[in-house]
Design an enzyme around this catalytic site. Sequence first.
Site, PDB file in Angstrom:
ATOM      1  N   GLU A 372       0.810  -1.215   0.000  1.00  0.00           N
ATOM      2  CA  GLU A 372       0.000   0.000   0.000  1.00  0.00           C
ATOM      3  C   GLU A 372       0.844   1.267   0.000  1.00  0.00           C
ATOM      4  OE1 GLU A 372      -0.348  -2.554   2.079  1.00  0.00           O
ATOM      5  OE2 GLU A 372      -2.296  -3.433   1.619  1.00  0.00           O
ATOM      6  N   HIS A 421     -15.044  -1.979   2.852  1.00  0.00           N
ATOM      7  CA  HIS A 421     -15.112  -2.856   4.025  1.00  0.00           C
ATOM      8  C   HIS A 421     -14.991  -2.065   5.324  1.00  0.00           C
ATOM      9  CE1 HIS A 421     -14.573  -5.607   0.756  1.00  0.00           C
ATOM     10  NE2 HIS A 421     -14.834  -6.630   1.535  1.00  0.00           N
TER      11      HIS A 421
END
Lengths: 624, 624
Positions: A372, A421
Amino acid sequence: MVCNMQSQRRTIMSDKVEKLEKLAKLIRYYILTATTKAGSGHPTSSLSATELMSGLMFGGLFRYDPDHPEHPNNDRLLFSKGHASPLFYALWLAAGKVTEEEMMTYREFGSPLEGHPTAAFPYTEAATGSLGQGLSIGLGIALNGKYLDKLPYKTYVLLGDSEMAEGSQWEALELAAYYKLDNLVGILDVNRLGQRGETMYGHNLEAYRQRISAFEWETILIDGHSIEEILDAYKKASAVTGKPVMVIAKTVKGKGVSFVEDKNGWHGKALSEADLEKALDEIGEVDKSIRGETAKPQDLRPEEPDIRKAAETSYRKGESIPTRNAYGNALKRIFPEFPKLVGLDGEVSNSTSAEYFKKAYPKQFFEMFIAEQNMVGAALGLATRGKLPFVSTFGAFMSRALDQIRMSPYSDANIKFVGSHAGVSIGEDGPSQMGLEDIAIFRAIPGSVVLYPCDAVSADRLVEEAAGHKGIVYIRTSRGGAPVLYDNKESFPIGGSKTLRTSDKDKATLVGAGVTLHEALAAYEELKEEGIAVRVVDLYSVKPMDGETLEKAALDTGFLVTVEDHYPEGGIGEAVKSMLSGSSTPVYSLAVHKKPKSGKPSELLNYEGISRNAIVGMVKEKLS
Amino acid sequence: MVCNMQSQRRTIMSDKVEKLEKLAKLIRYYILTATTKAGSGHPTSSLSATELMSGLMFGGLFRYDPDHPEHPNNDRLLFSKGHASPLFYALWLAAGKVTEEEMMTYREFGSPLEGHPTAAFPYTEAATGSLGQGLSIGLGIALNGKYLDKLPYKTYVLLGDSEMAEGSQWEALELAAYYKLDNLVGILDVNRLGQRGETMYGHNLEAYRQRISAFEWETILIDGHSIEEILDAYKKASAVTGKPVMVIAKTVKGKGVSFVEDKNGWHGKALSEADLEKALDEIGEVDKSIRGETAKPQDLRPEEPDIRKAAETSYRKGESIPTRNAYGNALKRIFPEFPKLVGLDGEVSNSTSAEYFKKAYPKQFFEMFIAEQNMVGAALGLATRGKLPFVSTFGAFMSRALDQIRMSPYSDANIKFVGSHAGVSIGEDGPSQMGLEDIAIFRAIPGSVVLYPCDAVSADRLVEEAAGHKGIVYIRTSRGGAPVLYDNKESFPIGGSKTLRTSDKDKATLVGAGVTLHEALAAYEELKEEGIAVRVVDLYSVKPMDGETLEKAALDTGFLVTVEDHYPEGGIGEAVKSMLSGSSTPVYSLAVHKKPKSGKPSELLNYEGISRNAIVGMVKEKLS
């Protein structure tokens, strides 16, 4: 004849070297004088890379039009070791773009020559200073050159040896090799010393070569103070195809100033006036009039992407669609309107639904794998080249790249983050996968916008709003399906809200967003059956927030109840309470207060006290 | 004779293999049935590592007393690929520590068998599920074994191939080699497939070997479904000295269930009832009574550290000392009282002053270089072995490890974080080095404590308070010197505050902490000269917060002014406003609203409107 040509070449070469040596002197002079004037800064970290950088910029290979920093085909140079900013600014002085007077404002309040490079200085590609970020940014710029703009420019990144300890560097190394970025050149300044002592590998260049070449980069080892070796290395680097290149240079920290050379304890320290005098004596006479020249870039323009007819999206009221799916659809829909759009995802595009866009426009999408930090750095690199990156992963995993995210405003970056999420409502996967601090994180980024749609229509519109807004935007999407509430014609401006239920008898106001908005609507129905009227507000724009609507609610109704699937601190409740500070109307905040666990979404909403039941209970308690 | 012994050995070996095969069947049975029962989970990621894990636990080398998970000399096993939790729990079922009934509660609300392992299950060493964290945690446990407890236990970490893309893994790899952790064994389950498709290297085991061995680990390549090769690999691994070992295993995702084996699209999906039936047919008869045995650990106890007589610290009122220096002194002072204390720092110990402790107790300190994610993971590993880690770096760079920080409460971790160089008041280095969102980050961590001392005495006491408090504590320290305000005898309980100036004529209350407390005191003096009495509160405990004092201030005085060297969102202002929600007494919040830049600390405090002048201006404006 051959002999003559060789000797002629040798003369040209030695003229070039001589000029580069003079330029290096000039640059050293300004590194030392500017830092002593400022009383702080990192002269020794600048001196070690002086030949590496002057050789790059003025050795004939670096193509850049200093009068047009925006030229799309300029080569690009980033200082990942941003603390070597005195060198960076002195280079641009040597290029004729910074005056001596400006140089002497280094680190002063209001000067574009900040302690670490930021967007305040026009030749800064991206703000650095938090180590281990430059290579990822460079990777983004190189991805753009090779795969999007299809321009032959090269991207050079100056790296410190100490920062090679950062994992983000290895993310960038692996991805750059994966994408075969032969337009990316790293220049590793191995000066042996970090801030507080020796680095892990000291002057063992082989340790770096071994690791970096294992990551399938071409490596070139040189003496980082030999101009001949430096010029030769860049020439070799420019000939490599199919993979990126790392020039690994043995250097001396503080090079040129004998009493600080290779000495511990001199990191981040300016010389005293007396030491400066000694140092300048050692450097000798400086030709202050000399200036270096960069080569000119070919005047090429970027390729335009293939755009197909806009995809239509329309949703039927009541149908159940996760907002994350609406996100994927929206990217497809808006691409014709925003042809600079690029998708990046951290190996979860089938969950975030970024894959919808990837399938429709594969050339506009980059798989960034589970890395990331590099993904966000690369997004910044793409943004510096005018692209519009949408970066997606689970909201929870945005935390992995927070340092890159927090740095991005200092580059005036235009990046959209989409975290799926969110919250305990993901259910069985448990807390490791639940984004519960993502709103707090993104609210704290200066100038950011935080959006949180509750249905497919608002998700679709907010993606479009985000694309049209310049700056950092975070969109929070949900895992589970949610009924479509809004008409396809509805608009959702940034900073707005929707009052979905209202009457002149409202006793309280329920403020929800995302999944909790649906809980609030269900609570409304239950309360209505008991004769209790409440207002319901969809706070889809968490930052900026619709203060007017909230202030009106505080005037019209007895109290507000905020409900959020997020930890209390830095979330919606605190934002609303802060907005209404000084109002005597109480705000009660329902949020995730207990350590979450696995379970069904509804069980977890109940457990955390953010379900319809909890809302009804709170309203009735406060009314009793 | 030789022949007979060989054949006998062969028989013992084949009995062992046969039993391990039966255990693998049992484990596969429960992986499949439990996930189908749950309706979710990651059976295919569990099946690929079944032999690797059953071979480890029950092959004779893994020493663990299942009746005493707390035994200090147990070997330790972490699932970095936490989504393989069905395998993890099934292993402990096979070890006799989970019943079939419990196994069938997998992922149910209230079950200790959560979707990803957490502290709710007693055999979880540390919560995982956010990928790329387990190896760092294992590294911390191995550091403890080799350098602190001096116990021969080994630490095993099961890794997924997809998570090797995370930079944090490479941080752990480099640091484990640096510390020569021959008690650390990684087991890399190369099943080729990530969540949405193939990994970067697919089944190219050589790609992993090349990279990992370049990082100076011993590597062993095996077929991850051959029990003989697995046992042989662990035996070889246990004989390696001077460096860590990575067993790199070629496996098949979904192994044992032909219709999901090596197939994309089966990540994180439970089989349907019908598919389960087919799968169980393929697996064949399962002996549900069979149980595996772990080897017993040697009954050794940890070494105790050398402790010297407590260092005295006392500060003179008015002397100027940075709180970061008081931090270093405090660690030295409290070590005799807290002999489990371990210092970790990210290559800035000369700035955070952690080096004071390092110099006094070098064996209790680990240099973690510029690799913050691994540093925090390692701290968690140390904490799981009962140590008391104090982790320091610049407050800004805590953001680098936020994913690890946010995960730590799910391990019930006891870790102290100390972030120095908070706020714009660091001055010339500019925004990249300024911690401006650290309070927001740490406030959002569930159960956390956030402390912010303004002088050396309070810093000293708060370090001691933090050490005595079980859980996550963040201490924010400042770069610049600040005059000592408090008497050495003063105490600073968590959750308290200090009212430094008060009268019965107070028109307003100034709430500061850290550097802004001194600004508030200076504003007090200026206002006093103009005849305006104000109260001044030192809010050293930002979370939990002294509500009583603030509520009293809201009653006694016309308004509150909070002043903080931090972005507004999630900071002190929002926390105070939230605390006083519903009170009609307004709270005005001064915080860092503009994008910061380089400059002198005082210039920046003025620029951001958080200086004494800004406070005086705000008070007078609101009174006029």
